[in-house]
Design a protein around this motif. Structure first.
Motif, mmCIF file in Angstrom:
data_model
loop_
_atom_site.group_PDB
_atom_site.id
_atom_site.type_symbol
_atom_site.label_atom_id
_atom_site.label_comp_id
_atom_site.label_asym_id
_atom_site.label_seq_id
_atom_site.Cartn_x
_atom_site.Cartn_y
_atom_site.Cartn_z
ATOM 1 N N PHE A 24 0.849 -1.216 0.000
ATOM 2 C CA PHE A 24 0.000 0.000 0.000
ATOM 3 C C PHE A 24 0.871 1.249 0.000
ATOM 4 O O PHE A 24 0.653 2.210 0.747
ATOM 5 C CB PHE A 24 -0.972 0.005 1.177
ATOM 6 C CG PHE A 24 -2.153 -0.918 1.000
ATOM 7 C CD1 PHE A 24 -2.100 -1.962 0.092
ATOM 8 C CD2 PHE A 24 -3.327 -0.747 1.731
ATOM 9 C CE1 PHE A 24 -3.180 -2.823 -0.084
ATOM 10 C CE2 PHE A 24 -4.408 -1.594 1.568
ATOM 11 C CZ PHE A 24 -4.335 -2.634 0.668
ATOM 12 N N ILE A 25 1.906 1.223 -0.821
ATOM 13 C CA ILE A 25 2.844 2.344 -0.879
ATOM 14 C C ILE A 25 2.233 3.452 -1.733
ATOM 15 O O ILE A 25 1.920 3.240 -2.912
ATOM 16 C CB ILE A 25 4.199 1.890 -1.452
ATOM 17 C CG1 ILE A 25 4.764 0.735 -0.595
ATOM 18 C CG2 ILE A 25 5.172 3.072 -1.510
ATOM 19 C CD1 ILE A 25 5.922 0.000 -1.247
ATOM 20 N N VAL A 26 2.026 4.606 -1.108
ATOM 21 C CA VAL A 26 1.467 5.767 -1.809
ATOM 22 C C VAL A 26 2.638 6.622 -2.264
ATOM 23 O O VAL A 26 3.417 7.094 -1.435
ATOM 24 C CB VAL A 26 0.553 6.596 -0.876
ATOM 25 C CG1 VAL A 26 -0.086 7.748 -1.640
ATOM 26 C CG2 VAL A 26 -0.513 5.708 -0.235
ATOM 27 N N PRO A 27 2.819 6.834 -3.560
ATOM 28 C CA PRO A 27 3.967 7.617 -4.013
ATOM 29 C C PRO A 27 3.824 9.079 -3.602
ATOM 30 O O PRO A 27 2.719 9.583 -3.433
ATOM 31 C CB PRO A 27 3.910 7.471 -5.540
ATOM 32 C CG PRO A 27 2.483 7.181 -5.855
ATOM 33 C CD PRO A 27 1.935 6.416 -4.675
ATOM 34 N N ALA A 28 4.967 9.751 -3.441
ATOM 35 C CA ALA A 28 4.939 11.177 -3.117
ATOM 36 C C ALA A 28 4.290 11.947 -4.267
ATOM 37 O O ALA A 28 4.379 11.546 -5.432
ATOM 38 C CB ALA A 28 6.359 11.678 -2.876
ATOM 39 N N ASP A 29 3.640 13.072 -3.924
ATOM 40 C CA ASP A 29 2.991 13.906 -4.950
ATOM 41 C C ASP A 29 4.002 14.270 -6.022
ATOM 42 O O ASP A 29 5.145 14.611 -5.716
ATOM 43 C CB ASP A 29 2.460 15.204 -4.317
ATOM 44 C CG ASP A 29 1.175 14.942 -3.553
ATOM 45 O OD1 ASP A 29 0.551 13.877 -3.774
ATOM 46 O OD2 ASP A 29 0.807 15.799 -2.722
#
Ligand code: PLZ
Length: 450
Positions: free
Chosen positions: A241-246
């Motif tokens: 569930f890795i959310v990439p940086a904006d």
């Protein structure tokens, strides 16, 4: 042999929405069935919850002994609309009595076409789109790569660290993690390259720096002229569930556009309201050239799709895409009912509301317990990463102990992550708020107890 379940149990939201254990898990009837599994089913097909399911609906799964467990996994993000959702059940019943199969490549039928129209309408971007339907997420990913290669005349494909794209030969090559997905199953498909992801908790990079790092590797090691596609999960599923940086995804997508590379978003796990938007790409402001979907699309029936720019989708010659069962009429009927529910019940809003409950409770836990290093995700796709507080090293043993303790108390949670140190929460959007809160209290006491 007919399974000897005592009385038929109907699923769906009518099931009593409560956690209730009448035996230790597995109970005797489940154990008998699991013994038969061990004798009859290949060992390679594992299972994580030691029960035999007989019914499910709303936020619960009921087993063969009458135990009712809180479902925080949705069968890996599949029963997003709810298990045995009444509209899905009715649509499948109507369809199964009319016809079960003709093979879309032999005699087409309207249900398949209506699903394609819905996908073309709902996926990000207002450009001309087309779709093709398949049976599984892996098959959709394979076909997206076929389409990108045919459209560009190039061969190389980039996938990312921690990626999961399936278990077939090409998708094993695209998937990052060796054990259990790849180990011993090679040789793998060629012309697959791996680039570094944006993993803010561990790399501390801004989105644009992480994108520049990946692009530099791609330019040096492959060369844009050889690259057919960049394939990425907008929020990684199995990888943790890795959310990439904006800025990371837009940076990659812009580079792809400038270099004639097909940008493929694998939304097999994130698609269909799960993240609080219909598709996670929307959360990052990216419009993929191609998007793969499956899981949540059909309320539990096997269906998958590739949707995208009509010029790319039409690049494959007639007869070049297909399969006996792709876009099976029962699965399409289920998808049409599920999609109708996502839209008319505003299920993206429901995912955001559940995400607020999940995020608030998990962040409070993390504030009080340094073994939770990170809480992240969007909508009803939230995870907690467990670490050694002294070093920040992944703590897989703690993670699996917490998950086991939750199961023993009647709460189904799933783990994930390259290092096996993430518990992910993927409740069906049909779960009651109170049941979700109860499930989270079980997680809290499980963590306190290990
Ligand atoms: N792409 C992003 O999450 C499936 C796999 C579980 P299939 N994820 C669950 C397991 O251990 O097999 C997935 C995904 C993403 C592709 C797939 C593959 O989808 O329908 O399982 O083939």
């Amino acid at each position: 042999m007919t399974p000897a379940v005592a009385a038929p149990v109907l699923g769906g939201p009518a099931l009593p929405q409560r956690r209730s254990l009448v035996t230790a898990l597995p109970g005797p009837r489940s154990q008998e069935i699991l013994d038969r599994k061990a004798a009859a089913v290949a060992s390679g097909v594992g299972h994580t919850v030691p029960i035999a399911a007989v019914a499910a609906g709303g936020g619960v799964v009921v087993d063969a002994d009458g135990n009712s467990l809180i479902d925080l996994g949705s069968g890996i993000a599949v029963t997003t609309v709810g298990n045995a959702h009444p509209a899905v059940v009715a649509a499948v019943q109507e369809q199964v009595a009319r016809f079960t199969h003709t093979c879309f490549m032999i005699s087409p039928y309207e249900e398949y076409i209506a699903v394609a129209e819905a996908l073309n309408r709902l996926t990000p971007g207002d450009h001309a789109k087309k779709s093709a339907l398949f049976n599984s997420g892996a098959e959709a990913v394979e076909n997206a790569v076929k389409i990108a290669r045919k459209a560009t005349g190039r061969q190389a494909v980039v996938a990312f660290d921690h990626a999961y794209h399936g278990r077939t030969n090409l998708t094993m090559a695209l998937t990052a993690k060796s054990m259990p997905y790849k180990s011993g199953f090679g040789p793998f498909a060629s012309e697959v390259y791996r680039a570094p992801l944006s993993y803010p908790y561990r790399d501390g990079l801004t989105g644009s720096d992480a994108a520049a790092r990946a692009i530099s590797l791609i330019e040096k090691q492959i060369g844009a002229d050889n690259l057919a596609a960049v394939l990425i999960e907008p929020i990684q599923g199995e990888g943790g569930f890795i959310v990439p940086a904006d800025g990371f995804l837009p940076g990659l997508a812009d580079w792809c556009r400038e270099n004639g590379v097909v940008f493929i978003a694998d939304e097999v796990q994130t698609g269909f309201a799960r993240t609080g938007a219909m598709f996670a790409s929307e959360l990052f402001g990216v419009v993929p050239d191609l998007i793969t979907t499956a899981k949540g699309i059909a309320g539990g029936l096997p269906l998958a799709a590739v949707t995208g720019r009509a010029d790319l989708m039409d690049a494959a010659h007639t007869g070049g895409l297909g399969g006996t069962y792709g876009g099976n009429p029962l699965a399409c009927a289920a998808a049409l009912a599920a999609i109708e529910a996502y839209e008319s019940e505003d299920l993206p809003a429901r995912a955001r509301a559940l995400g607020d409950i999940l995020g608030e409770r998990l962040r409070a836990l993390a504030a009080a317990d340094p073994r939770i290093g990170d809480v992240r995700g969007r909508g009803a796709m939230i995870a907690a990463e467990f670490v050694d507080p002294a070093t920040g090293a992944p703590d897989a043993a703690l993670t699996s102990a917490v998950a086991k303790a939750c199961l023993a108390e009647g709460v189904i949670v799933l783990t994930c992550g390259t290092y096996g140190n993430v518990i992910r929460f993927l409740p069906p959007l049909a779960i009651d708020d109170d049941l979700l809160r109860e499930g989270l209290e079980v997680v809290a006491s499980a963590l306190a107890g290990v």
